[in-house]
Scaffold this active site. Structure first.
Site, PDB file in Angstrom:
ATOM      1  N   LYS A  11       2.093  -3.036   6.344  1.00  0.00           N
ATOM      2  CA  LYS A  11       2.410  -3.033   4.921  1.00  0.00           C
ATOM      3  C   LYS A  11       3.891  -2.738   4.665  1.00  0.00           C
ATOM      4  O   LYS A  11       4.511  -3.340   3.779  1.00  0.00           O
ATOM      5  CB  LYS A  11       1.530  -2.008   4.193  1.00  0.00           C
ATOM      6  CG  LYS A  11       0.066  -2.401   4.127  1.00  0.00           C
ATOM      7  CD  LYS A  11      -0.145  -3.700   3.361  1.00  0.00           C
ATOM      8  CE  LYS A  11      -1.604  -4.001   3.107  1.00  0.00           C
ATOM      9  NZ  LYS A  11      -1.794  -5.224   2.300  1.00  0.00           N
ATOM     10  N   TYR A  46      -2.014  -0.433  10.326  1.00  0.00           N
ATOM     11  CA  TYR A  46      -2.106  -0.843   8.921  1.00  0.00           C
ATOM     12  C   TYR A  46      -0.840  -0.446   8.154  1.00  0.00           C
ATOM     13  O   TYR A  46      -0.251  -1.264   7.444  1.00  0.00           O
ATOM     14  CB  TYR A  46      -3.335  -0.209   8.279  1.00  0.00           C
ATOM     15  CG  TYR A  46      -3.518  -0.571   6.824  1.00  0.00           C
ATOM     16  CD1 TYR A  46      -4.035  -1.796   6.447  1.00  0.00           C
ATOM     17  CD2 TYR A  46      -3.170   0.328   5.811  1.00  0.00           C
ATOM     18  CE1 TYR A  46      -4.205  -2.137   5.112  1.00  0.00           C
ATOM     19  CE2 TYR A  46      -3.343  -0.003   4.476  1.00  0.00           C
ATOM     20  CZ  TYR A  46      -3.863  -1.236   4.135  1.00  0.00           C
ATOM     21  OH  TYR A  46      -4.019  -1.563   2.815  1.00  0.00           O
ATOM     22  N   SER A  68       0.850  -1.185   0.000  1.00  0.00           N
ATOM     23  CA  SER A  68       0.000   0.000   0.000  1.00  0.00           C
ATOM     24  C   SER A  68       0.885   1.234   0.000  1.00  0.00           C
ATOM     25  O   SER A  68       2.012   1.210   0.504  1.00  0.00           O
ATOM     26  CB  SER A  68      -0.892   0.014   1.251  1.00  0.00           C
ATOM     27  OG  SER A  68      -1.536   1.263   1.393  1.00  0.00           O
TER      28      SER A  68
END
Length: 254
Positions: free
Chosen positions: A168, A164, A151
């Site tokens: 990633k 998050y 991401s």
């Protein structure tokens, strides 16, 4: 002389395959001649519909359910795929969760350590374990394509939260090590880093404020990410790379 070659007759295991990016990638790789192992967690109807769609196109496909927050289920998923379809030649680690999205103005104390660890377990730990399980057969056959769905959050911090974004960015160190270690064995390892892709469960509520961040003036489509995965799966010379697909939001690569 080694070349990119065809994927015809290969097997691709795609985690999170019932979602927008996963299903779009299944269609693209199916057209390349791959059989598709469709992993899903709770979206049974979508997974079965995708399998039916692929089979109607002449693509060998089967659905496999697994909650990847439990590592025993990762082992079970791999075992079932091997038993029913054979060893994966292409692995697209696409499955991910966002959990509590606190945004760019949220407070870090809103993310519990339990939620942090759960996010990492699904987004990072399960991808590591599934890759670990698939690599030995790839080495034996001197062919493998390992692709992670990262991401833009790995570089920018993103719009979800630290749990998050960090899950990633950890994939990047993992892929760099794998790419360098297994290049001599005919295995490539790369990632695609999307941003703001509509038609996905990760981005259910698009708004104009976010759209204004994108120089091309629109959100991305799952098919546009799938085309990057197709490149990474078909090109034998491209490895150790992270391809950003974000409409020009960040400069350069990741």
């Amino acid at each position: 002389m080694a070349s990119s070659g065809s994927l015809r007759g290969k097997l691709a295991l795609i985690t999170g395959c019932s979602g927008g990016i996963g299903s779009a990638t299944a269609r693209v790789l199916g057209k390349q001649g791959c059989a598709i192992a469709v992993h899903y967690n709770s979206a049974t109807t979508k997974a079965k519909a995708l399998v039916s769609e692929l089979k109607a196109l002449g693509v060998k496909a089967e659905a496999f359910q697994a909650d990847l927050s439990d590592y025993s289920n990762v082992h079970r998923l791999h075992e079932q795929v091997v038993e029913k379809m054979g060893h994966p030649n292409v692995l697209f680690n696409n499955s991910a969760i966002a959990n509590n999205a606190i945004g760019i103005t949220g407070d870090i104390e809103k993310i519990s350590v339990e939620e942090f660890e759960n996010t990492w377990r699904v987004n990072t730990g399960s991808s590591f374990l599934l890759t670990q399980l698939c690599i030995p057969n790839m080495v034996q056959n001197k062919f493998g394509r390992i692709i992670f769905c990262s991401s833009v959050a790995a570089k920018t911090g993103g719009v979800v939260g630290p749990h998050y974004a960090s899950s990633k960015s950890a994939l990047h160190g993992l892929l760099h090590w794998i790419a360098l270690r297994y290049a001599k064995d005919g295995i490539t390892c790369n990632a695609v880093a999307p941003a703001l892709i509509i038609g996905t469960t990760m981005f259910d509520f698009p708004n104009d404020e976010l759209k204004n961040k994108i120089p091309v003036g629109r959100f991305g489509l799952p098919e546009e990410i799938a085309s990057v995965v197709e490149l990474l799966a078909t090109n034998a010379y491209m490895t150790n790379k992270i391809v950003t697909a974000d409409g020009g939001w960040v400069s350069g690569g990741i």
